[in-house]
Motif scaffolding. Structure first.
Motif, mmCIF file in Angstrom:
data_model
loop_
_atom_site.group_PDB
_atom_site.id
_atom_site.type_symbol
_atom_site.label_atom_id
_atom_site.label_comp_id
_atom_site.label_asym_id
_atom_site.label_seq_id
_atom_site.Cartn_x
_atom_site.Cartn_y
_atom_site.Cartn_z
ATOM 1 N N ASP A 112 10.177 5.525 15.256
ATOM 2 C CA ASP A 112 10.401 6.349 16.442
ATOM 3 C C ASP A 112 9.899 5.622 17.690
ATOM 4 N N PHE A 113 10.140 6.222 18.831
ATOM 5 C CA PHE A 113 9.838 5.602 20.119
ATOM 6 C C PHE A 113 8.363 5.206 20.239
ATOM 7 N N GLY A 114 7.462 6.084 19.830
ATOM 8 C CA GLY A 114 6.022 5.795 19.929
ATOM 9 C C GLY A 114 5.614 4.586 19.092
ATOM 10 N N VAL A 115 6.158 4.493 17.893
ATOM 11 C CA VAL A 115 5.865 3.365 17.009
ATOM 12 C C VAL A 115 6.390 2.069 17.629
ATOM 13 N N LEU A 116 7.590 2.123 18.176
ATOM 14 C CA LEU A 116 8.168 0.933 18.804
ATOM 15 C C LEU A 116 7.368 0.505 20.026
ATOM 16 N N VAL A 117 6.883 1.474 20.801
ATOM 17 C CA VAL A 117 6.061 1.137 21.977
ATOM 18 C C VAL A 117 4.780 0.442 21.515
ATOM 19 N N ALA A 118 4.129 0.969 20.473
ATOM 20 C CA ALA A 118 2.899 0.351 19.970
ATOM 21 C C ALA A 118 3.169 -1.072 19.485
ATOM 22 N N ARG A 119 4.258 -1.233 18.756
ATOM 23 C CA ARG A 119 4.606 -2.537 18.190
ATOM 24 C C ARG A 119 4.861 -3.561 19.290
ATOM 25 N N TYR A 120 5.712 -3.191 20.240
ATOM 26 C CA TYR A 120 6.077 -4.155 21.278
ATOM 27 C C TYR A 120 5.035 -4.269 22.385
ATOM 28 N N ALA A 121 4.196 -3.269 22.573
ATOM 29 C CA ALA A 121 3.092 -3.415 23.523
ATOM 30 C C ALA A 121 2.158 -4.520 23.030
ATOM 31 N N PHE A 122 1.913 -4.533 21.728
ATOM 32 C CA PHE A 122 1.080 -5.576 21.145
ATOM 33 C C PHE A 122 1.819 -6.918 21.193
ATOM 34 N N TYR A 123 3.060 -6.932 20.739
ATOM 35 C CA TYR A 123 3.845 -8.169 20.630
ATOM 36 C C TYR A 123 4.066 -8.829 21.989
ATOM 37 N N LEU A 124 4.408 -8.041 22.994
ATOM 38 C CA LEU A 124 4.703 -8.598 24.311
ATOM 39 C C LEU A 124 3.490 -8.613 25.234
ATOM 40 N N GLY A 125 2.539 -7.734 24.979
ATOM 41 C CA GLY A 125 1.387 -7.619 25.870
ATOM 42 C C GLY A 125 0.294 -8.637 25.612
ATOM 43 N N ILE A 126 0.032 -8.937 24.352
ATOM 44 C CA ILE A 126 -1.061 -9.850 24.009
ATOM 45 C C ILE A 126 -0.928 -11.214 24.696
ATOM 46 N N PRO A 127 0.251 -11.828 24.715
ATOM 47 C CA PRO A 127 0.347 -13.135 25.374
ATOM 48 C C PRO A 127 0.045 -13.096 26.873
ATOM 49 N N LEU A 128 0.072 -11.922 27.486
ATOM 50 C CA LEU A 128 -0.196 -11.825 28.918
ATOM 51 C C LEU A 128 -1.691 -11.858 29.242
ATOM 52 N N ILE A 129 -2.545 -11.752 28.231
ATOM 53 C CA ILE A 129 -3.996 -11.785 28.463
ATOM 54 C C ILE A 129 -4.384 -13.215 28.830
ATOM 55 N N PRO A 130 -4.979 -13.388 30.004
ATOM 56 C CA PRO A 130 -5.369 -14.746 30.411
ATOM 57 C C PRO A 130 -6.340 -15.385 29.404
ATOM 58 N N ILE A 131 -6.220 -16.642 29.228
ATOM 59 C CA ILE A 131 -7.056 -17.535 28.435
ATOM 60 C C ILE A 131 -6.899 -17.326 26.926
ATOM 61 N N ILE A 132 -7.178 -16.133 26.389
ATOM 62 C CA ILE A 132 -7.162 -15.943 24.931
ATOM 63 C C ILE A 132 -5.860 -15.357 24.393
ATOM 64 N N GLY A 133 -4.974 -14.912 25.270
ATOM 65 C CA GLY A 133 -3.741 -14.279 24.819
ATOM 66 C C GLY A 133 -2.879 -15.181 23.965
ATOM 67 N N GLY A 134 -2.781 -16.436 24.333
ATOM 68 C CA GLY A 134 -1.985 -17.379 23.556
ATOM 69 C C GLY A 134 -2.540 -17.576 22.155
ATOM 70 N N PHE A 135 -3.861 -17.659 22.044
ATOM 71 C CA PHE A 135 -4.485 -17.834 20.732
ATOM 72 C C PHE A 135 -4.267 -16.597 19.857
ATOM 73 N N ILE A 136 -4.475 -15.414 20.425
ATOM 74 C CA ILE A 136 -4.270 -14.176 19.659
ATOM 75 C C ILE A 136 -2.806 -14.072 19.227
ATOM 76 N N ASN A 137 -1.891 -14.448 20.108
ATOM 77 C CA ASN A 137 -0.471 -14.409 19.762
ATOM 78 C C ASN A 137 -0.159 -15.377 18.623
ATOM 79 N N PHE A 138 -0.783 -16.545 18.625
ATOM 80 C CA PHE A 138 -0.592 -17.513 17.547
ATOM 81 C C PHE A 138 -1.055 -16.918 16.211
ATOM 82 N N VAL A 139 -2.220 -16.282 16.210
ATOM 83 C CA VAL A 139 -2.725 -15.627 14.999
ATOM 84 C C VAL A 139 -1.772 -14.505 14.587
ATOM 85 N N ASN A 140 -1.280 -13.737 15.560
ATOM 86 C CA ASN A 140 -0.311 -12.669 15.299
ATOM 87 C C ASN A 140 0.870 -13.207 14.501
ATOM 88 N N ILE A 141 1.422 -14.307 14.939
ATOM 89 C CA ILE A 141 2.602 -14.881 14.298
ATOM 90 C C ILE A 141 2.262 -15.450 12.918
#
Length: 167
Positions: A112-141
């Motif tokens: 549902d919409f809420g689940v998709l928002v949670a999923r993509y907020a994490f997926y698209l939002g984490i890389p936007l965090i300065p300095i550590i976002g790229g590392f967290i995104n790498f671990v995510n993948i």
């Protein structure tokens, strides 16, 4: 015969699952993400060009955090415009549609919409965090290499990416 008190306990180990679907291969997920990235680039690269991003880079000026954050948010907005309706109606992005895979919940229902928002907020939002976002995104993948083939953003939203029509 005496019982050995040091013997490992015996139990029948079975894993029960109610999964009625076949998980998408890592390669299908990868190529779907590549298609989604290419579609995004077709829109974002011209925007970046007209905003002067490439002029600054060619002159050795590194974009600031605010500039990167602004383009990250523009990227999220473009992603939602391109894929929002597809995600809500079928649990698919453009790339997932082309590769016949979709996002479902643990009980094989459309997310549902809420689940998709949670999923993509994490997926698209984490890389936007300065300095550590790229590392967290790498671990995510890297989590895709677990037995469940779930990235960290899948686990956060309790979703799976599965083949459509059993394929």
């Amino acid at each position: 015969m005496e019982k050995n008190h040091f013997e490992a306990p015996q139990a029948e180990l079975t894993t029960e699952t109610n999964q009625q679907y076949q998980l998408a291969s890592r390669w299908r997920r990868f190529f779907a993400a590549m298609v989604d990235s290419m579609v995004m680039m077709l829109i974002l690269v011209p925007i970046m060009y007209f905003a002067g991003f490439f002029d600054d880079v060619m002159n050795g000026v590194e974009p600031g955090i605010l500039f990167n954050l602004l383009f990250g948010l523009i990227g999220v907005a473009v992603f939602v415009v391109i894929n929002g309706q597809f995600l809500i109606s079928t649990g698919q992005t453009v790339g997932k549609k082309l590769l016949s895979i979709k996002i479902v919940t643990e009980d094989d229902k459309q997310a549902d919409f809420g689940v998709l928002v949670a999923r993509y907020a994490f997926y698209l939002g984490i890389p936007l965090i300065p300095i550590i976002g790229g590392f967290i995104n790498f671990v995510n993948i890297l989590f895709i290499f677990s037995g469940s083939k779930q990235c960290l953003h899948d686990r956060v939203a309790a979703t799976y990416v599965v083949n459509c029509n059993g394929g």
